[in-house]
Design an enzyme around this catalytic site. Structure first.
Site, PDB file in Angstrom:
ATOM      1  N   HIS A   1     -39.410  -4.773 -15.923  1.00 14.12           N
ATOM      2  CA  HIS A   1     -38.475  -5.367 -16.881  1.00 14.12           C
ATOM      3  C   HIS A   1     -37.062  -4.794 -16.780  1.00 14.12           C
ATOM      4  CE1 HIS A   1     -37.056  -7.632 -20.119  1.00 14.12           C
ATOM      5  NE2 HIS A   1     -37.875  -7.285 -21.087  1.00 14.12           N
TER       6      HIS A   1
ATOM      7  N   ASP B   1     -42.015 -25.766 -10.601  1.00 14.24           N
ATOM      8  CA  ASP B   1     -42.803 -26.651  -9.747  1.00 14.24           C
ATOM      9  C   ASP B   1     -42.723 -26.175  -8.307  1.00 14.24           C
ATOM     10  OD1 ASP B   1     -44.065 -28.675  -8.429  1.00 14.24           O
ATOM     11  OD2 ASP B   1     -42.611 -30.235  -8.954  1.00 14.24           O
TER      12      ASP B   1
END
Length: 422
Positions: free
Chosen positions: A160, A346
């Site tokens: 992170h 996608d």
């Protein structure tokens, strides 16, 4: 619930496809604070697509990853720690960890397990021993698991300190574009961490209660009990639920402007501390005794205070105080993760079943609000929360009473429980 067995191949390092600069890049003084020295896990689930017949998602994504790392080459390096615990990226091009895997079931056989929280996280994102440190370890871990139906899961663990939700979404969008055949990302990354570095000399000019040490830690620990006994539950807010909360606030605030994030965060904050605060006579008594609109105004005020000077002051505070962890007792951490495009990642297969966090990270009152489509196909916002069992019961009941109908809780359970085999 189905039992899943996953065969994993030997983890490998995927490096940039072509040579990249070998340099050292400093993180900002906000990036390397203690509270961000963690790993965040996300998972994306894809169904079989006839248009991709004969194409292997593992090969497609692994190839796209190596080409994406040419542009995002700091991810292929390793973190080092310098004077004063300062973190920096040594861009060594060593690569990120990648795991190829196969599951012995179809996605349909998992049924409700395709909804968060996922009971098979450890199988779909294997924690390679020695890889989960902050310094000197791979900054990304990716596992692509093929299912018997032709669908697959893409699971990723990110350090992170390297980026926030928006930065991670940009990286994922670039990776998806490359998987679909692009030669370079449509949005190129820019490294300007110096904008969030401490001033010289550092000076604290704003109030930062999120880093103050509370005096009643013992009372807080008594209230929440052991973190191992927490219950994780996910609450779904559809359009009608959000409208109901909005109507409650509008009756008292009139036509004042407020966002969905402010509304849900304020309500959850108000309800949570109402359960804890009044019974204990704590410092949140004023919040508990006032209506929800009081909490909405507090949230709006807190957001409005986060301006450029506030961020400079925060960076200075972190440097002066040795990059501390933010205050946990009596804190309420809320993060907006929706509308960042996670559901549109996608790789060529489309048909995204789920995209987002695998669950909470065992942080009390950590709200990471994210996009979600419930089993009925209704789009809304998912609110994950971690609470002691009795507090969770009260929270859910009051939520039902407030909305006037049973909230569509997704699932709940102890985070340590799962029903799977490897």
């Amino acid at each position: 619930m189905a039992v899943i067995r996953v065969k994993r191949w030997q983890p490998e390092l995927v490096a940039p496809a072509t040579p990249t600069p070998h340099e050292v890049k400093l993180l900002s003084d906000i990036d390397d604070q203690e509270g961000l020295r963690i790993h965040v896990r996300n998972i994306y689930i894809y169904c079989h697509s006839p248009s991709m017949e004969g194409k292997d998602p593992v090969k497609v994504i692994r190839d796209a990853l190596s080409r994406t790392l040419v542009f995002y080459y700091p991810f292929a390096g390793r973190l080092r720690e310098g004077h004063g615990r300062k973190l920096m990226v040594d861009c060594t091009a060593e690569g990120v960890l990648f795991i190829e895997a196969d599951a012995d079931v179809t996605l349909d056989q998992l049924g409700q397990a395709l909804q968060t929280p996922f009971p098979f996280c450890e199988e779909l994102l294997y924690n390679v021993p020695g890889s989960d440190g902050i310094v000197g370890c791979p900054l990304l871990l990716i596992q692509v698991t093929r299912f018997k139906c032709g669908g697959f899961t893409f699971a990723i663990r990110m350090n992170h300190t390297m980026c926030d939700g928006a930065g991670f979404a940009q990286f994922m969008s670039a990776l998806a574009e490359m998987a679909r055949g692009a030669h370079q990302p449509s949005v190129l990354p820019i490294w300007q961490r110096e904008l969030l570095s401490a001033r010289n000399p550092p000076r604290i000019t704003c109030n930062h209660p999120e880093f103050e040490k509370p005096k009643d830690i013992a009372e807080w620990q008594t209230i929440i009990g052991s973190i191992e006994n927490m219950i994780e539950r996910f609450f779904f807010f559809g359009p009608s639920d959000i409208a109901s909360l909005g109507n409650l606030v509008r009756d008292q605030l009139g036509e004042a402007k407020y966002s969905t994030f402010e509304l849900i965060t304020a309500y959850s904050n108000w309800l949570l501390w109402k359960r804890y605060g009044i019974s204990r006579g704590s410092t949140v008594e004023k919040l508990c005794e006032n209506p929800i609109t009081y909490a909405v105004e507090l949230i709006k005020k807190a957001i409005a205070e986060v301006k450029e000077e506030y961020m400079h002051s925060l960076a200075d505070l972190l440097v002066i105080n040795g990059r501390p962890f933010y205050t946990l007792p009596w804190s309420f951490l809320a993060t907006k993760l929706w509308r960042m495009g996670y559901r549109k990642m996608d790789f060529g297969w489309g048909n995204l079943v789920y995209g987002g966090l695998t669950g909470t990270d065992n942080v009390f009152a950590d709200l990471s609000l994210m996009d979600y489509v419930n089993p009925n196909g209704e789009e809304g916002i998912l609110l994950p929360i971690l609470l002691p069992a009795k507090a969770m019961e009260r929270f859910a009941k009051e939520l039902d009473d407030m909305l006037g109908n049973p909230n569509q809780a997704i699932k709940s359970g102890n985070k340590s429980q799962h029903n799977s085999q490897v």
